[in-house]
Structure formats: C-alpha cells, structure tokens
Write a protein that holds these residues in place. Structure first.
Motif, PDB file in Angstrom:
ATOM      1  N   GLY A  97      -7.601  -4.400   5.398  1.00 48.79           N
ATOM      2  CA  GLY A  97      -6.965  -5.236   4.387  1.00 48.79           C
ATOM      3  C   GLY A  97      -7.265  -6.698   4.594  1.00 48.79           C
ATOM      4  N   THR A  98      -6.556  -7.525   3.847  1.00 47.35           N
ATOM      5  CA  THR A  98      -6.765  -8.967   3.841  1.00 47.35           C
ATOM      6  C   THR A  98      -5.621  -9.658   4.578  1.00 47.35           C
ATOM      7  N   TYR A  99      -5.985 -10.493   5.540  1.00 46.00           N
ATOM      8  CA  TYR A  99      -5.004 -11.198   6.374  1.00 46.00           C
ATOM      9  C   TYR A  99      -5.459 -12.652   6.532  1.00 46.00           C
ATOM     10  N   TRP A 100      -4.722 -13.410   7.333  1.00 49.29           N
ATOM     11  CA  TRP A 100      -5.177 -14.768   7.650  1.00 49.29           C
ATOM     12  C   TRP A 100      -4.492 -15.241   8.918  1.00 49.29           C
ATOM     13  N   TYR A 101      -4.976 -16.348   9.449  1.00 51.07           N
ATOM     14  CA  TYR A 101      -4.393 -16.927  10.647  1.00 51.07           C
ATOM     15  C   TYR A 101      -4.064 -18.394  10.387  1.00 51.07           C
ATOM     16  N   HIS A 102      -3.024 -18.880  11.062  1.00 49.97           N
ATOM     17  CA  HIS A 102      -2.634 -20.280  10.879  1.00 49.97           C
ATOM     18  C   HIS A 102      -1.826 -20.748  12.076  1.00 49.97           C
ATOM     19  N   CYS A 103      -1.796 -22.058  12.267  1.00 51.09           N
ATOM     20  CA  CYS A 103      -0.981 -22.633  13.314  1.00 51.09           C
ATOM     21  C   CYS A 103       0.480 -22.316  13.027  1.00 51.09           C
ATOM     22  N   HIS A 104       1.216 -21.964  14.086  1.00 47.63           N
ATOM     23  CA  HIS A 104       2.616 -21.586  13.902  1.00 47.63           C
ATOM     24  C   HIS A 104       3.564 -22.589  14.563  1.00 47.63           C
ATOM     25  N   ALA A 105       3.030 -23.735  14.996  1.00 50.36           N
ATOM     26  CA  ALA A 105       3.862 -24.822  15.499  1.00 50.36           C
ATOM     27  C   ALA A 105       3.932 -25.884  14.405  1.00 50.36           C
ATOM     28  N   TYR A 119      -8.865 -13.724   7.584  1.00 51.38           N
ATOM     29  CA  TYR A 119      -9.126 -12.592   8.476  1.00 51.38           C
ATOM     30  C   TYR A 119      -9.217 -11.336   7.616  1.00 51.38           C
ATOM     31  N   VAL A 120     -10.268 -10.549   7.819  1.00 48.42           N
ATOM     32  CA  VAL A 120     -10.493  -9.325   7.055  1.00 48.42           C
ATOM     33  C   VAL A 120     -10.653  -8.155   8.025  1.00 48.42           C
ATOM     34  N   VAL A 121      -9.932  -7.077   7.747  1.00 46.92           N
ATOM     35  CA  VAL A 121     -10.084  -5.836   8.506  1.00 46.92           C
ATOM     36  C   VAL A 121     -10.754  -4.807   7.593  1.00 46.92           C
ATOM     37  N   LEU A 122     -11.891  -4.286   8.049  1.00 48.37           N
ATOM     38  CA  LEU A 122     -12.666  -3.297   7.308  1.00 48.37           C
ATOM     39  C   LEU A 122     -12.294  -1.888   7.769  1.00 48.37           C
ATOM     40  N   PRO A 123     -12.707  -0.865   7.016  1.00 48.97           N
ATOM     41  CA  PRO A 123     -12.484   0.505   7.489  1.00 48.97           C
ATOM     42  C   PRO A 123     -13.109   0.735   8.859  1.00 48.97           C
ATOM     43  N   ALA A 124     -12.715   1.809   9.507  1.00 53.71           N
ATOM     44  CA  ALA A 124     -13.169   2.077  10.868  1.00 53.71           C
ATOM     45  C   ALA A 124     -14.693   2.150  10.970  1.00 53.71           C
ATOM     46  N   ASP A 125     -15.348   2.635   9.912  1.00 51.15           N
ATOM     47  CA  ASP A 125     -16.806   2.753   9.955  1.00 51.15           C
ATOM     48  C   ASP A 125     -17.515   1.486   9.475  1.00 51.15           C
ATOM     49  N   GLY A 126     -16.755   0.436   9.143  1.00 54.35           N
ATOM     50  CA  GLY A 126     -17.347  -0.825   8.705  1.00 54.35           C
ATOM     51  C   GLY A 126     -17.949  -0.790   7.316  1.00 54.35           C
ATOM     52  N   ARG A 224      -1.812  -3.911   2.259  1.00 55.00           N
ATOM     53  CA  ARG A 224      -1.422  -2.517   2.040  1.00 55.00           C
ATOM     54  C   ARG A 224      -1.874  -2.095   0.639  1.00 55.00           C
ATOM     55  N   PRO A 225      -2.494  -0.914   0.508  1.00 56.58           N
ATOM     56  CA  PRO A 225      -2.915  -0.443  -0.815  1.00 56.58           C
ATOM     57  C   PRO A 225      -1.708  -0.223  -1.736  1.00 56.58           C
ATOM     58  N   LEU A 226      -1.882  -0.532  -3.012  1.00 56.50           N
ATOM     59  CA  LEU A 226      -0.860  -0.200  -3.994  1.00 56.50           C
ATOM     60  C   LEU A 226      -0.959   1.280  -4.329  1.00 56.50           C
ATOM     61  N   ASP A 244      -5.645  -8.167  -3.252  1.00 58.14           N
ATOM     62  CA  ASP A 244      -7.033  -7.730  -3.375  1.00 58.14           C
ATOM     63  C   ASP A 244      -7.279  -7.311  -4.816  1.00 58.14           C
ATOM     64  N   LEU A 245      -8.280  -7.949  -5.432  1.00 58.23           N
ATOM     65  CA  LEU A 245      -8.626  -7.667  -6.823  1.00 58.23           C
ATOM     66  C   LEU A 245      -9.986  -6.982  -6.854  1.00 58.23           C
ATOM     67  N   LEU A 246     -10.120  -5.963  -7.687  1.00 50.75           N
ATOM     68  CA  LEU A 246     -11.394  -5.284  -7.879  1.00 50.75           C
ATOM     69  C   LEU A 246     -11.830  -5.526  -9.317  1.00 50.75           C
ATOM     70  N   VAL A 247     -12.988  -6.159  -9.474  1.00 50.81           N
ATOM     71  CA  VAL A 247     -13.507  -6.468 -10.805  1.00 50.81           C
ATOM     72  C   VAL A 247     -14.921  -5.916 -10.911  1.00 50.81           C
ATOM     73  N   THR A 248     -15.208  -5.238 -12.029  1.00 51.50           N
ATOM     74  CA  THR A 248     -16.527  -4.641 -12.269  1.00 51.50           C
ATOM     75  C   THR A 248     -17.034  -5.111 -13.625  1.00 51.50           C
TER      76      THR A 248
END
Length: 280
Positions: A97-105, A119-126, A224-226, A244-248
């Motif tokens: 899924g789609t994530y991100w990182y940021h300063c927390h102070a 930050y992006v997490v891909l499926p296990a097989d990439g 998380r998937p809808l 996450d938007l899917l456009v074709t």
C-alpha cells in the motif's frame, strides 16, 4: 540483517522558489555531502514481508521519525517522548500500500519545513499490482500534496500555529500555480494503460483532486484495499490520508489535472496546483 536498508541525510539550510520569485526556507533531505536539496524526501520502497532499516543522519536538533501507517513497535514508531532519541528504525512491512514518513518532533512545524517523504510497499513478489492479487498497473505515480504558509517561517520566536494561511499550493514540493511538467508529477501513458496514482496529503487543508474528466476508481485508502472500489468524479483527501486511484485512459489527448485546496470551514478554494495527464 534487514532486507532493505536506507540512509537518509538531513539539512537545515535550503529553499525552494515559488512562482512569484519568493524563496521559501525548508529543512530538506540531502546527500551525504549536504549539497543536494531533496524535497520531499526520497521515495522508499519495500515488498510485503520484508524487514526494513532506515537511518537518519543530521547535524540538526534531535528529531524522531514516524512511518505513517506502518505497524511498528513503540521504539520504532517515532514517538517524540521515546528516549533515547533514535537514529535507526527497524520494522516489518506486511501490507502492500501507500504510506509516508515524517518528522514526529514538533510535527506541525517540521512537516511544514519539508521533513517528509513517500513510502510504498509492493506485493511480496515485487510485481506491478496494487497489492497481492490486486489490480495490475503499467505505471505508477506518487503525488505528495501540501501547502506553504510563508509567514510561519518569519514569525519569531515561533509561529502562531492557530492561524494557518497558506499562499502556495504544491504537488511533490513544486508550486502548482503554473502547470507542473516534472516527470514525477505530470502523467504520461499509452491509451489503455492502467495507471496507479498514489495520493498522500502532507498538508493541512482539504485537497480536492480531479483528473481532467478522466474516470478513475478509488481502490485503496490508508494502505488498505477497499472492499468495493468507488468511482467518484473527484476525491477529497484530508491531512495525513492516502488514497490509491486507478485510472485507465482510452482516448488520446491531454487532460488538465488539478488539486484544489479547500478552506476547512467555508470550503472556498484557497488555491490550486495544476499538472497534466498526456495519453498517447
């Protein structure tokens, strides 16, 4: 030993130029020599099931970093009260899924100063799928949405956080007053290609995203998937959220995409950022 390791450097002296020539001070990520200014921070990525180690190096005041949406234990979650302050974070990425990182102070100010990245997490097989067994895509883009309030950088000894009055409206750290042509923002694809657009809101207003009349589906929210994808004409995203938007696209042409930033109370458009979608 972690499956993926990253080393990120911080810098407390840089600026980005807005459309009217104003230089806005930022605290960006940089290279090991402190010469480059990377705003937002670099895209970090891993696969489902991988362990990740991220180390932050800086000569600034102490900072903690939070990986927004990643399930980490308390010492690796960037909680400002955690002591001692950590430079290295370790965690498992178990959901694509789609994530991100940021300063927390002092997040409110430091996020405005540019201390964040995607930050992006891909499926296990990439593979090029939104998640394991999810919809496939030919190309993906990440849009980090944010705004700048220049006055926050001029008020000493500290800004009045109760008054946020942004004058610049950004996609991926670039002022969108004129259409943004940068390759990481302006979308280019062939007719019939599925494009995954990952939206991350690192600002504070409501961001209303439209894709020039192109139909799209919202397939995931906050990593998380809808259960049932939605197909609105536009999508609104609040601070910290991800969609996450899917456009074709099927018809060649150039489509004017835009992000309108809305006032929380009146819903008036405070400003906009523009870019283009080119379908070949």
């Amino acid at each position: 030993m972690a499956d993926r390791t990253y080393l990120l450097w911080l810098r407390k002296s840089a600026s980005v130029r807005m459309h009217d020539g104003v230089e806005i001070g930022i605290w960006p990520f940089t290279d090991s020599k402190g010469q480059a200014a990377l705003f937002p921070g670099p895209l970090l990525a891993s696969n489902e099931g991988q362990t990740v180690e991220v180390t932050f190096k800086n000569n600034m005041n102490e900072h903690t970093f939070h990986f927004h949406g990643i399930d980490a234990d308390t010492p690796n979650d960037g909680v400002p009260e955690t002591w001692p302050v950590m430079d290295t974070y370790n965690f498992l990425t178990d959901r694509a899924g789609t994530y991100w990182y940021h300063c927390h102070a002092n997040t409110v100010l430091h996020q405005q100063m540019g201390m964040y990245g995607p930050y992006v997490v891909l499926p296990a097989d990439g593979s090029n799928r939104a998640w394991t067994g999810g919809p496939a895509f030919a190309k993906q883009y990440v849009w980090m949405l944010s705004e700048f309030d220049a006055a926050w950088r001029l008020n000493n000894p500290k800004p009045n956080f109760a008054y946020f009055n942004p004058g610049y409206f950004l996609i991926n750290g670039r002022d969108g007053f004129d259409p943004i042509a940068a390759a990481d923002t302006a979308i280019s694809c062939n007719a019939g290609d599925a494009v995954l657009l990952r939206l991350i809101h690192a600002g504070y207003l409501i961001a209303q995203v439209s894709l020039g009349g192109l139909p799209f589906s919202v397939i995931a929210s906050d990593g998380r998937p809808l259960l049932v994808p939605e197909a609105p004409q536009l999508v609104e995203i609040a601070a910290g959220e991800r969609y996450d938007l899917l456009v074709t696209p099927t018809v060649p042409g150039t489509y004017a995409a835009r992000v309108d930033y809305l006032d929380w109370y009146t819903r008036a458009v405070r400003g906009s950022a523009r870019t283009a979608i080119t379908v070949l």
